[in-house]
Design a protein around this motif. Structure first.
Motif, short mmCIF file in Angstrom:
data_model
loop_
_atom_site.label_atom_id
_atom_site.label_comp_id
_atom_site.label_asym_id
_atom_site.label_seq_id
_atom_site.Cartn_x
_atom_site.Cartn_y
_atom_site.Cartn_z
N ALA A 104 0.87 -1.18 0.00
CA ALA A 104 0.00 0.00 0.00
C ALA A 104 0.91 1.23 0.00
O ALA A 104 1.50 1.57 1.02
N VAL A 124 -1.16 -1.43 -4.49
CA VAL A 124 -2.23 -0.44 -4.49
C VAL A 124 -1.60 0.88 -4.05
O VAL A 124 -0.84 0.92 -3.09
N GLN A 182 -3.74 -0.95 -8.79
CA GLN A 182 -4.86 -0.05 -8.59
C GLN A 182 -4.40 1.27 -7.98
O GLN A 182 -3.50 1.30 -7.14
N VAL A 184 -6.13 4.42 -5.86
CA VAL A 184 -7.34 4.74 -5.11
C VAL A 184 -7.19 6.10 -4.45
O VAL A 184 -6.08 6.65 -4.34
N GLN A 188 -8.80 6.06 1.02
CA GLN A 188 -9.22 4.68 0.82
C GLN A 188 -8.05 3.70 0.71
O GLN A 188 -8.27 2.50 0.53
N THR A 192 -8.74 -0.17 1.46
CA THR A 192 -8.74 -1.01 0.25
C THR A 192 -7.73 -2.14 0.39
O THR A 192 -8.03 -3.30 0.08
N ALA A 195 -8.92 -4.70 3.04
CA ALA A 195 -10.04 -5.51 2.55
C ALA A 195 -9.54 -6.55 1.55
O ALA A 195 -9.98 -7.71 1.57
N MET A 196 -8.63 -6.16 0.68
CA MET A 196 -8.05 -7.10 -0.27
C MET A 196 -7.25 -8.17 0.46
O MET A 196 -7.29 -9.36 0.09
#
Length: 261
Positions: A104, A124, A182, A184, A188, A192, A195-196
């Motif tokens: 992240a 992400v 991704q 975002v 988020q 995100t 959750a992934m």
């Protein structure tokens, strides 16, 4: 002294946070050791998905150059030894980790920090994030697997220009190019990623580990060699508890309960 790496656990998901925000989480020797120790621990403590992120306004600025300041007349640093001792084992440990790894990316990911992120399985990034191969700005060669990973993600032409020019790539552009999964909105990012991670942790993670092996070999293998590898890995996957559970759950029309074995 502040810990250079923070580790938290929620269920089957472990989050590692690089924690030198005053240096944009740049690597020094202590942070290298703490990060590798945290990754090794996650490999054996029942973690089923790993998330790596950074504290503060950036993900990781790469090497902390203040660790390498030399005085006039000093011999040049042995940077190859630094790679052998720290960066190369770090990237190898991530690639070999038998569970999925999400990165992240918050803010800047530069130099070895960018290549650490790209070595993870799924990336992400917050919309405010950016990636830069900053090595050319100090006369160095991209390391931490960058010359291997980046061309495979974006192609040789883009990788060459990014490395030689040192231009920033925004998170949105990185997603469009296929460099990351991704982009975002900033607020988020962690929701995100977590959750992934929860979704991945509930999957048959032994099978995901075998998938990582197949993908890692695909770039160098011939088609025949890759077909043989798929055969061997599929045979191994077919002997797992999770394969049996997945088939039973399908036949019984119920959600599977995977255990990662």
């Amino acid at each position: 002294m502040t810990e250079s790496v923070l580790v938290t656990r929620a269920g089957d998901v472990t989050t590692i946070t690089l924690n030198r925000p005053e240096r944009i989480n740049a690597f020094n020797v202590a942070m290298h050791g703490a990060l590798r120790s945290a990754i090794a621990h996650a490999a054996g403590d029942g973690t089923r998905c790993l998330v790596i992120t950074g504290a503060g306004r950036g993900f990781c600025a790469g090497q902390d150059l203040s660790d390498r300041v030399s005085k006039p007349g000093d011999p040049p640093p042995e940077l190859g030894e630094s790679l052998d001792a720290r960066y190369n084992p770090l990237i190898r440990s991530l690639k070999a980790l038998p569970l999925p790894v999400i990165c992240a990316v918050n803010g800047i990911a530069a130099g070895a920090g960018a290549n650490l992120a790209l070595a993870c399985d799924i990336v992400v990034a917050a919309r405010s994030a950016a990636f830069v191969q900053s090595f050319c700005k100090v006369g160095l060669v991209p390391d931490s697997g960058g010359t291997w990973t980046l061309p495979r993600l974006v192609g040789t032409a883009r990788a060459t220009a990014l490395m030689m020019l040192g231009d920033k790539v925004t998170a949105e552009q990185a997603a469009q190019w296929g460099m990351i999964w991704q982009c975002v909105e900033d607020e988020q990012l962690l929701p995100t990623a977590l959750a992934m991670a929860a979704q991945l942790a509930a999957q048959p993670t032994r099978g995901l580990a075998l998938m990582k092996k197949a993908l890692a070999r695909s770039g160098a293998n011939t088609l025949d060699a890759q077909l043989d590898l798929e055969r061997d890995l599929q045979a191994e996957a077919g002997r797992t508890h999770d394969y049996s559970e997945g088939v039973r759950a399908f036949m019984e029309k119920r959600p599977p309960r995977f255990e990662g074995r």
